[in-house]
Design an enzyme around this catalytic site. Structure first.
Site, mmCIF file in Angstrom:
data_model
loop_
_atom_site.group_PDB
_atom_site.id
_atom_site.type_symbol
_atom_site.label_atom_id
_atom_site.label_comp_id
_atom_site.label_asym_id
_atom_site.label_seq_id
_atom_site.Cartn_x
_atom_site.Cartn_y
_atom_site.Cartn_z
ATOM 1 N N CYS A 1 -25.506 0.349 8.102
ATOM 2 C CA CYS A 1 -26.224 -0.048 6.891
ATOM 3 C C CYS A 1 -27.528 0.725 6.705
ATOM 4 O O CYS A 1 -27.950 0.986 5.576
ATOM 5 C CB CYS A 1 -26.508 -1.550 6.915
ATOM 6 S SG CYS A 1 -25.027 -2.590 7.041
ATOM 7 N N CYS B 1 -19.355 2.605 6.388
ATOM 8 C CA CYS B 1 -19.057 1.167 6.324
ATOM 9 C C CYS B 1 -17.904 0.834 7.275
ATOM 10 O O CYS B 1 -16.828 0.394 6.862
ATOM 11 C CB CYS B 1 -18.727 0.758 4.889
ATOM 12 S SG CYS B 1 -18.818 -1.017 4.589
ATOM 13 N N CYS C 1 -26.818 3.906 4.891
ATOM 14 C CA CYS C 1 -25.912 3.775 3.738
ATOM 15 C C CYS C 1 -26.680 3.917 2.437
ATOM 16 O O CYS C 1 -27.699 3.242 2.225
ATOM 17 C CB CYS C 1 -25.205 2.415 3.784
ATOM 18 S SG CYS C 1 -24.158 2.098 2.345
ATOM 19 N N LYS D 1 0.831 -1.210 0.000
ATOM 20 C CA LYS D 1 0.000 0.000 0.000
ATOM 21 C C LYS D 1 0.861 1.255 0.000
ATOM 22 O O LYS D 1 0.651 2.172 -0.813
ATOM 23 C CB LYS D 1 -0.926 0.018 1.209
ATOM 24 C CG LYS D 1 -1.834 1.244 1.260
ATOM 25 C CD LYS D 1 -2.473 1.438 2.619
ATOM 26 C CE LYS D 1 -1.507 2.018 3.625
ATOM 27 N NZ LYS D 1 -2.158 2.395 4.905
ATOM 28 N N CYS E 1 -25.823 -3.855 -1.846
ATOM 29 C CA CYS E 1 -24.742 -4.529 -1.127
ATOM 30 C C CYS E 1 -25.183 -5.906 -0.630
ATOM 31 O O CYS E 1 -26.124 -6.003 0.182
ATOM 32 C CB CYS E 1 -24.289 -3.670 0.060
ATOM 33 S SG CYS E 1 -22.981 -4.429 1.049
#
Length: 255
Positions: A219, A212, A222, A137, A228
């Site tokens: 949720c 998230c 969201c 990363k 999802c």
């Protein structure tokens, strides 16, 4: 679906991140990219030595504090870190997990950059990954920030988690979730347009910190929960549970 994952903070982060993609000379890389290397070395494998594992939200606070202390003491360049006493570095980055090992790695990285690269940073993924404590990363991020060379996606814990929750990635030849950020990076790069490789990290990091989240994802609030496959299947926050019935009602109305 990708275009729907957005909020004000992640959009701001994405713009800020994109602003850094430019051609730096050596002096500018020292100011911008070397601190990124430092950040990567001291954040790898986080764990608090006294309290054990700390929730991810607390990790960012400790990492930010450590960086600020290094900056305040002028220890964000290869030359300064190389000259500094290792005990001083340890004290400044404590209580970041494994701070003793990370202080040693910072000294090694600074020495390598001075001796092998004349104070600059390596210019390839392969060379960056040879630096102690630098993972994929950070290597990809440094290539973007320091060399304006996008060779891959910067996949951290947020990107890894969210891509799996949304079903965007899977292990090669299977429908199983990817097990590591590196597996996620390779799977994501197979289909995500290259022009999205830079902005997807700050976009999903912002989304992962606010909506998230690692534990108890929100949720119910969201904007992409209806798309999802993981929505409401993990332990959700109280507000998410309260909003689940309302969301189901809206979906029925739309149908």
């Amino acid at each position: 679906m990708y275009g729907h994952v957005d909020n004000a903070q992640s959009h701001h982060n994405s713009q800020k991140y994109g602003d850094k993609v430019q051609n730096f000379d050596k002096k500018e890389r020292e100011a911008e990219a070397f601190p990124t290397v430092v950040e990567g070395v001291k954040s790898l494998g986080f764990q608090d030595s006294e309290k054990g594992k700390i929730h991810y939200e607390d990790e960012g606070l400790l990492q930010t504090g450590a960086t600020q202390r290094l900056r305040q003491n002028g220890l964000l360049t290869a030359d300064a870190i190389n000259k500094a006493d290792e005990e001083t570095i340890k004290k400044l980055i404590y209580p970041v997990g494994f701070y003793t090992r990370k202080a040693s790695n910072l000294k090694k990285v600074a020495h390598i950059c001075l001796m092998k690269y004349n104070g600059d940073i390596p210019g390839s993924i392969e060379e960056l990954l040879l630096l102690p404590g630098v993972g994929p990363k950070i290597a990809h991020l440094v290539m973007i920030v320091g060399w304006n060379n996008v060779q891959g996606i910067c996949v951290d814990t947020h990107v890894h988690r969210i891509c799996n929750r949304l079903g965007w990635v899977s292990r090669s030849g299977t429908k199983q979730k990817t097990l590591t950020p590196e597996e996620t990076r390779k799977a994501l790069q197979l289909w995500l347009p290259r022009e999205e490789w830079v902005p997807i990290n700050p976009l999903l990091v912002g989304f992962g910190r606010t909506i998230c989240t690692p534990l108890r994802p929100h949720c119910g609030v969201c904007g992409v929960s209806r798309f999802c496959p993981s929505a409401f299947k993990e332990t959700s926050s109280p507000s998410s549970k309260a909003n689940k019935s309302e969301l189901n009602k809206k979906l029925k109305d739309e149908l």
